[in-house]
Design an enzyme around this catalytic site. Sequence first.
Site, PDB file in Angstrom:
ATOM      1  N   ASP A 103       0.834  -1.200   0.000  1.00 55.57           N
ATOM      2  CA  ASP A 103       0.000   0.000   0.000  1.00 55.57           C
ATOM      3  C   ASP A 103       0.872   1.256   0.000  1.00 55.57           C
ATOM      4  O   ASP A 103       1.996   1.243   0.511  1.00 55.57           O
ATOM      5  CB  ASP A 103      -0.890  -0.036   1.258  1.00 55.57           C
ATOM      6  CG  ASP A 103      -2.083   0.893   1.143  1.00 55.57           C
ATOM      7  OD1 ASP A 103      -2.272   1.505   0.070  1.00 55.57           O
ATOM      8  OD2 ASP A 103      -2.825   1.025   2.138  1.00 55.57           O
TER       9      ASP A 103
ATOM     10  N   TRP B 112       3.041   7.914  -2.476  1.00 57.44           N
ATOM     11  CA  TRP B 112       4.450   8.040  -2.870  1.00 57.44           C
ATOM     12  C   TRP B 112       4.552   8.951  -4.103  1.00 57.44           C
ATOM     13  O   TRP B 112       5.403   9.842  -4.159  1.00 57.44           O
ATOM     14  CB  TRP B 112       5.011   6.651  -3.185  1.00 57.44           C
ATOM     15  CG  TRP B 112       6.468   6.618  -3.558  1.00 57.44           C
ATOM     16  CD1 TRP B 112       7.523   6.431  -2.721  1.00 57.44           C
ATOM     17  CD2 TRP B 112       7.022   6.778  -4.882  1.00 57.44           C
ATOM     18  NE1 TRP B 112       8.702   6.466  -3.424  1.00 57.44           N
ATOM     19  CE2 TRP B 112       8.416   6.676  -4.758  1.00 57.44           C
ATOM     20  CE3 TRP B 112       6.481   6.995  -6.151  1.00 57.44           C
ATOM     21  CZ2 TRP B 112       9.283   6.782  -5.848  1.00 57.44           C
ATOM     22  CZ3 TRP B 112       7.335   7.106  -7.240  1.00 57.44           C
ATOM     23  CH2 TRP B 112       8.717   7.004  -7.081  1.00 57.44           C
TER      24      TRP B 112
ATOM     25  N   ARG C 194      -0.359   9.016 -10.161  1.00 50.36           N
ATOM     26  CA  ARG C 194      -0.445   7.819  -9.301  1.00 50.36           C
ATOM     27  C   ARG C 194       0.201   6.595  -9.945  1.00 50.36           C
ATOM     28  O   ARG C 194       0.821   5.777  -9.273  1.00 50.36           O
ATOM     29  CB  ARG C 194      -1.915   7.515  -8.992  1.00 50.36           C
ATOM     30  CG  ARG C 194      -2.589   8.535  -8.091  1.00 50.36           C
ATOM     31  CD  ARG C 194      -4.060   8.181  -7.894  1.00 50.36           C
ATOM     32  NE  ARG C 194      -4.226   6.835  -7.393  1.00 50.36           N
ATOM     33  CZ  ARG C 194      -4.104   6.497  -6.106  1.00 50.36           C
ATOM     34  NH1 ARG C 194      -3.836   7.409  -5.205  1.00 50.36           N
ATOM     35  NH2 ARG C 194      -4.259   5.243  -5.719  1.00 50.36           N
TER      36      ARG C 194
ATOM     37  N   HIS D  50       2.695   3.142  -8.881  1.00 45.35           N
ATOM     38  CA  HIS D  50       2.471   1.709  -9.146  1.00 45.35           C
ATOM     39  C   HIS D  50       3.672   1.115  -9.894  1.00 45.35           C
ATOM     40  O   HIS D  50       4.073  -0.011  -9.646  1.00 45.35           O
ATOM     41  CB  HIS D  50       1.192   1.508  -9.965  1.00 45.35           C
ATOM     42  CG  HIS D  50      -0.058   1.927  -9.232  1.00 45.35           C
ATOM     43  ND1 HIS D  50      -0.288   1.584  -7.914  1.00 45.35           N
ATOM     44  CD2 HIS D  50      -1.150   2.654  -9.622  1.00 45.35           C
ATOM     45  CE1 HIS D  50      -1.467   2.082  -7.525  1.00 45.35           C
ATOM     46  NE2 HIS D  50      -1.993   2.737  -8.544  1.00 45.35           N
TER      47      HIS D  50
ATOM     48  N   ARG E 226     -11.696   2.206  -8.967  1.00 52.20           N
ATOM     49  CA  ARG E 226     -10.757   3.307  -9.288  1.00 52.20           C
ATOM     50  C   ARG E 226     -10.994   3.815 -10.714  1.00 52.20           C
ATOM     51  O   ARG E 226     -11.610   3.119 -11.531  1.00 52.20           O
ATOM     52  CB  ARG E 226      -9.321   2.793  -9.148  1.00 52.20           C
ATOM     53  CG  ARG E 226      -9.028   2.428  -7.717  1.00 52.20           C
ATOM     54  CD  ARG E 226      -7.586   2.048  -7.518  1.00 52.20           C
ATOM     55  NE  ARG E 226      -7.396   1.811  -6.097  1.00 52.20           N
ATOM     56  CZ  ARG E 226      -6.278   2.027  -5.435  1.00 52.20           C
ATOM     57  NH1 ARG E 226      -5.212   2.468  -6.060  1.00 52.20           N
ATOM     58  NH2 ARG E 226      -6.194   1.802  -4.151  1.00 52.20           N
TER      59      ARG E 226
ATOM     60  N   LEU F 236      10.823 -20.410  -4.372  1.00 54.23           N
ATOM     61  CA  LEU F 236       9.724 -19.611  -3.817  1.00 54.23           C
ATOM     62  C   LEU F 236       8.467 -19.660  -4.692  1.00 54.23           C
ATOM     63  O   LEU F 236       8.564 -19.561  -5.914  1.00 54.23           O
ATOM     64  CB  LEU F 236      10.200 -18.148  -3.719  1.00 54.23           C
ATOM     65  CG  LEU F 236       9.162 -17.131  -3.288  1.00 54.23           C
ATOM     66  CD1 LEU F 236       9.188 -16.970  -1.767  1.00 54.23           C
ATOM     67  CD2 LEU F 236       9.405 -15.784  -3.930  1.00 54.23           C
TER      68      LEU F 236
ATOM     69  N   ARG G 152       1.924  -4.996   6.124  1.00 53.38           N
ATOM     70  CA  ARG G 152       1.171  -3.974   5.386  1.00 53.38           C
ATOM     71  C   ARG G 152       1.964  -2.679   5.467  1.00 53.38           C
ATOM     72  O   ARG G 152       2.362  -2.239   6.544  1.00 53.38           O
ATOM     73  CB  ARG G 152      -0.233  -3.756   5.941  1.00 53.38           C
ATOM     74  CG  ARG G 152      -0.970  -2.703   5.099  1.00 53.38           C
ATOM     75  CD  ARG G 152      -2.439  -2.591   5.386  1.00 53.38           C
ATOM     76  NE  ARG G 152      -3.041  -1.703   4.383  1.00 53.38           N
ATOM     77  CZ  ARG G 152      -4.286  -1.768   3.973  1.00 53.38           C
ATOM     78  NH1 ARG G 152      -5.097  -2.668   4.460  1.00 53.38           N
ATOM     79  NH2 ARG G 152      -4.749  -0.916   3.064  1.00 53.38           N
TER      80      ARG G 152
ATOM     81  N   ARG H 176      -5.321  -2.186   8.682  1.00 55.86           N
ATOM     82  CA  ARG H 176      -6.548  -2.963   8.429  1.00 55.86           C
ATOM     83  C   ARG H 176      -6.227  -4.053   7.407  1.00 55.86           C
ATOM     84  O   ARG H 176      -5.167  -4.025   6.766  1.00 55.86           O
ATOM     85  CB  ARG H 176      -7.672  -2.054   7.936  1.00 55.86           C
ATOM     86  CG  ARG H 176      -7.328  -1.235   6.735  1.00 55.86           C
ATOM     87  CD  ARG H 176      -8.517  -0.425   6.194  1.00 55.86           C
ATOM     88  NE  ARG H 176      -8.038   0.461   5.151  1.00 55.86           N
ATOM     89  CZ  ARG H 176      -7.670   1.733   5.343  1.00 55.86           C
ATOM     90  NH1 ARG H 176      -7.750   2.282   6.543  1.00 55.86           N
ATOM     91  NH2 ARG H 176      -7.218   2.454   4.340  1.00 55.86           N
TER      92      ARG H 176
ATOM     93  N   SER I 296      -8.423  -5.040   4.788  1.00 57.86           N
ATOM     94  CA  SER I 296      -8.963  -4.749   3.459  1.00 57.86           C
ATOM     95  C   SER I 296      -9.356  -6.014   2.681  1.00 57.86           C
ATOM     96  O   SER I 296      -8.967  -6.181   1.522  1.00 57.86           O
ATOM     97  CB  SER I 296      -7.970  -3.919   2.638  1.00 57.86           C
ATOM     98  OG  SER I 296      -7.660  -2.739   3.313  1.00 57.86           O
TER      99      SER I 296
HETATM  100  C1  FPP Z   1      -2.262   0.233  -3.187  1.00 54.52           C
HETATM  101  O1  FPP Z   1      -1.689   1.496  -3.159  1.00 54.52           O
HETATM  102  C2  FPP Z   1      -1.659  -0.525  -4.264  1.00 54.52           C
HETATM  103  C3  FPP Z   1      -2.348  -1.133  -5.275  1.00 54.52           C
HETATM  104  C4  FPP Z   1      -3.803  -1.135  -5.391  1.00 54.52           C
HETATM  105  C5  FPP Z   1      -1.636  -1.816  -6.353  1.00 54.52           C
HETATM  106  C6  FPP Z   1      -0.431  -2.573  -5.929  1.00 54.52           C
HETATM  107  C7  FPP Z   1       0.344  -2.971  -7.100  1.00 54.52           C
HETATM  108  C8  FPP Z   1       1.682  -2.951  -7.162  1.00 54.52           C
HETATM  109  C9  FPP Z   1       2.547  -2.596  -6.050  1.00 54.52           C
HETATM  110  C10 FPP Z   1       2.371  -3.387  -8.377  1.00 54.52           C
HETATM  111  C11 FPP Z   1       2.051  -4.807  -8.647  1.00 54.52           C
HETATM  112  C12 FPP Z   1       3.000  -5.428  -9.484  1.00 54.52           C
HETATM  113  C13 FPP Z   1       2.762  -6.540 -10.165  1.00 54.52           C
HETATM  114  C14 FPP Z   1       3.876  -7.220 -10.781  1.00 54.52           C
HETATM  115  C15 FPP Z   1       1.425  -7.094 -10.358  1.00 54.52           C
HETATM  116  P1  FPP Z   1      -2.626   2.755  -3.382  1.00 54.52           P
HETATM  117  O2  FPP Z   1      -2.676   3.037  -4.825  1.00 54.52           O
HETATM  118  O3  FPP Z   1      -3.951   2.511  -2.743  1.00 54.52           O
HETATM  119  O4  FPP Z   1      -1.834   3.865  -2.606  1.00 54.52           O
HETATM  120  P2  FPP Z   1      -2.457   5.075  -1.796  1.00 54.52           P
HETATM  121  O5  FPP Z   1      -3.219   4.452  -0.644  1.00 54.52           O
HETATM  122  O6  FPP Z   1      -1.251   5.828  -1.355  1.00 54.52           O
HETATM  123  O7  FPP Z   1      -3.329   5.843  -2.722  1.00 54.52           O
END
Ligand code: FPP
Length: 259
Positions: free
Chosen positions: A39, A44, A52, A56, A90, A150, A207, A213, A215
Amino acid sequence: MLKLFRKLKGSPQPFNEKEISKEDILKGEIPNHIAIIMDGNGRWAKKRALPRIAGHHEGMKVVRKITKQANELGVKALTLYAFSTENWKRPKTEVDYLMKLPEEFLNTYLPELVKENVQVRIMGDKSKLPKHTFNAIEKAIKETKNNKGLVLNFALNYGSRTEIITAVQEIAKNVENGSLESNSIDETLFSSYLMTQSLRDPDLLIRTSGEIRLSNFMLWQLAYTEFWFTEVLWPDFNEQCLLQAIYTYQQRGRRFGGI
Ligand code: FPP
């Protein structure tokens, strides 16, 4: 003082003052299965005035780093919450981008994963994934199915309540058609109907980003899991963070309800 205050408030875990080395960790018990709620990508990016999706993308690179390290430490399974059943809410552009990430990740890193003996798996409702996402994952699953290192398990379009309801429906169907006796339903049988199937329950849940939480993540499987929360945003999470989490895990006494 700040450390103590945080502890008392029950807010995210402070880091240990000393830097933890891989050697320190290898002296203790390595969690068999680690699950991570990744998360903080959006925050970030926002902190850097970036869109955003840049968060990711950076988060995707961290997946590679942490997979590599977990494998080197001898962790047997790493489950990563990459997209929840709720994430469809989203904006479409962000959803489309998130659905492209598995493909980009696997196009870039699959040869490395194969070399490192990693086995790729997915849990979630695959039927709703775009074709290109589904195909990239299927290819990775196929190419890594005999790997013995793994297990890298992506939770993609995953929601724990749906998982549990689907399991209950399957069990009810089998009782109805006579292939299952209702008195043979126990925890082991129920677990075998879940998407984690042969994976053991996670020993450690991490987390990031300061949220405390679950989620809708692995609600059944996390019953006895140790939790580690950190304020570090996922794109900033690194090898030292993972070592810190495992170090804290190793200091805990797991009693599973006993004394
Ligand atoms: C939550 O952060 C993150 C996600 C919903 C997506 C997580 C995905 C990745 C880290 C990349 C996955 C990579 C692969 C290879 C599948 P948020 O966007 O809710 O952050 P925020 O709470 O700061 O808005």
